[in-house]
Design a protein around this motif. Structure first.
Motif, short mmCIF file in Angstrom:
data_model
loop_
_atom_site.label_atom_id
_atom_site.label_comp_id
_atom_site.label_asym_id
_atom_site.label_seq_id
_atom_site.Cartn_x
_atom_site.Cartn_y
_atom_site.Cartn_z
N ALA A 263 0.89 -1.05 -0.04
CA ALA A 263 -0.13 0.15 0.17
C ALA A 263 0.82 1.25 0.07
N ILE A 274 -6.68 -1.04 2.42
CA ILE A 274 -5.96 -2.10 3.20
C ILE A 274 -6.96 -3.17 3.48
N ILE A 285 1.45 -7.22 4.79
CA ILE A 285 1.05 -5.72 3.99
C ILE A 285 2.34 -5.08 4.23
N ILE A 287 3.54 -1.02 3.92
CA ILE A 287 3.18 0.32 3.51
C ILE A 287 4.48 1.07 3.28
N GLN A 302 -5.05 5.09 6.82
CA GLN A 302 -4.50 3.92 6.84
C GLN A 302 -4.00 3.36 8.34
N VAL A 306 -4.67 -0.38 9.28
CA VAL A 306 -3.54 -1.34 9.95
C VAL A 306 -4.13 -2.10 11.17
N VAL A 316 2.52 -6.31 9.43
CA VAL A 316 2.72 -5.08 8.49
C VAL A 316 3.97 -4.66 8.81
#
Length: 373
Positions: A263, A274, A285, A287, A302, A306, A316
């Motif tokens: 992302a 997300i 993920i 970012i 975001q 998250v 993350v």
């Protein structure tokens, strides 16, 4: 009088000291020794790319390929007889099958090539590898090999910004230099390398930074490891992060990897992207955050998404869209259970997170992996 003046002027010029820059003596390329068995054996492996493409004219350097026949490894060798003076070349074509519905390279392709590299590396008669690849994703594929192939023999990725047929194309020189690098004893044990435009970069650090210019590949934070200069290949430093023979992921059966997506951070970046990733089953993920590596906040931002993802077990990792400098391990990130991505590009952080998730989902352990690789 004019003849006398000319003679005097000429005498004065000849008497003046010469300040012109000294031109280095031309060094001819190495010639084939009497005994070819003394040369290193280098496998030239093709994974396609611009370097394996043709244009319909020599001036076509941006709209090539299409219906034109591609350049095969034997064509490279035929066009570069100079290679005979530096290595015994073994050809190995590992491009994706022609009958695939889409030309997009898959993880299956990368895993197949990694297994092939290890298989060939086990042969004591082989000294190194040159792998050609498209420049768009070369740095991340090279990084995957850096983490997964268990050998200390040189593996050098190379490509070109212009097709093999282009006027003043960079492919021939890049390929010639890459073979020189792979044949260099000093390249051994340095992990997977990338060689273009006379620069030698570590696969972990290199990035494509310009769309079409030939000076595109650089190590943004740390610079080059060395140079393929005309007279010799020289190294000035070594990678310090774990790779190849020191990687805990090397030599493993990695036919499948956990799903990880990326992302992008920007002002008012929404959280629903997300959320959608989580709905589609991602396990991690990355970012590519703003500033020094931060997700955007707000009611629908975001940062809130998250937290929702983490509550469902998603790991993350945070990188920085500046693509220069490290995302640091701060108390705030530790409290938020965010893995700092160091100075990795998001696409490389994605690969490392995929590999890490084959072993653990523990945030502290994933953080350890990112600190070591």
């Amino acid at each position: 009088m004019s003849r006398i003046l000319f003679s005097a002027t000429l005498a004065l010029v000849l008497a003046l000291p010469a300040f012109a820059q000294e031109i280095p003596t031309y060094a001819p390329p190495p010639t084939m020794p009497a005994d070819a068995s003394k040369l290193p054996t280098i496998v030239l492996m093709s994974m396609g790319g611009t370097i394996a493409s043709r244009g319909d004219t020599r001036l076509n350097i941006t709209n090539y390929g299409g219906g034109m026949p591609r350049v095969d490894p034997e064509h490279w060798v035929a066009d570069l007889p100079e290679l005979e003076g530096i290595a015994n070349i073994v050809l190995d074509d590992q491009r994706a099958p022609r009958d695939r519905p889409t030309g997009t390279e898959t993880h299956e392709d990368c895993a197949r090539v990694a297994r092939r590299l290890e298989e060939l590396a086990a042969d004591p008669s082989i000294d190194g590898f040159v792998v050609t690849h498209g420049t768009n994703t070369m740095s991340e594929v090279a990084y995957y090999m850096n983490l997964t192939v268990k050998t200390d023999k040189p593996i050098v990725f190379v490509g070109s910004q212009r097709p093999w047929t282009g006027m003043s194309g960079d492919g021939p020189r890049n390929l010639y230099d890459a073979v020189r690098v792979a044949a260099s004893p000093e390249a051994r044990g340095k992990g997977v390398l990338q060689s273009t435009n006379q620069l030698i970069n570590a696969a972990r650090d290199v990035d494509k930074t310009i769309a079409y210019r030939m000076n595109t590949f650089v190590g943004v934070d740390v610079g080059a490891l060395g140079y393929a200069d005309p007279d010799k290949v020289v190294f000035f430093r070594e990678p310090v992060r774990r790779h190849t023979t020191g990687s805990e992921f090397a030599g493993l059966d990695l036919a499948e990897l956990p799903k990880v997506e990326i992302a992008y951070g920007y002002r008012q970046a929404p959280g629903y992207l997300i959320d959608a990733m989580v709905e589609h089953g991602v396990k991690g993920i990355v970012i590519d955050g703003v500033g020094a590596g931060s997700a955007t906040s707000g009611v629908e931002g975001q940062a809130e998404a998250v937290k929702r993802a983490q509550a469902k077990g998603v790991v993350v990792v945070m990188t920085a869209r500046t693509h220069g400098g490290r995302v640091q391990d701060t108390p705030r990130r530790r409290e938020a259970k965010i893995v700092p991505g160091d100075n990795l590009l998001p696409e490389k952080a994605r690969i490392l997170l995929q590999l890490a998730l084959t072993k653990t989902t523990d945030v502290a352990e994933v953080t350890r992996i990112f600190a070591e690789y």
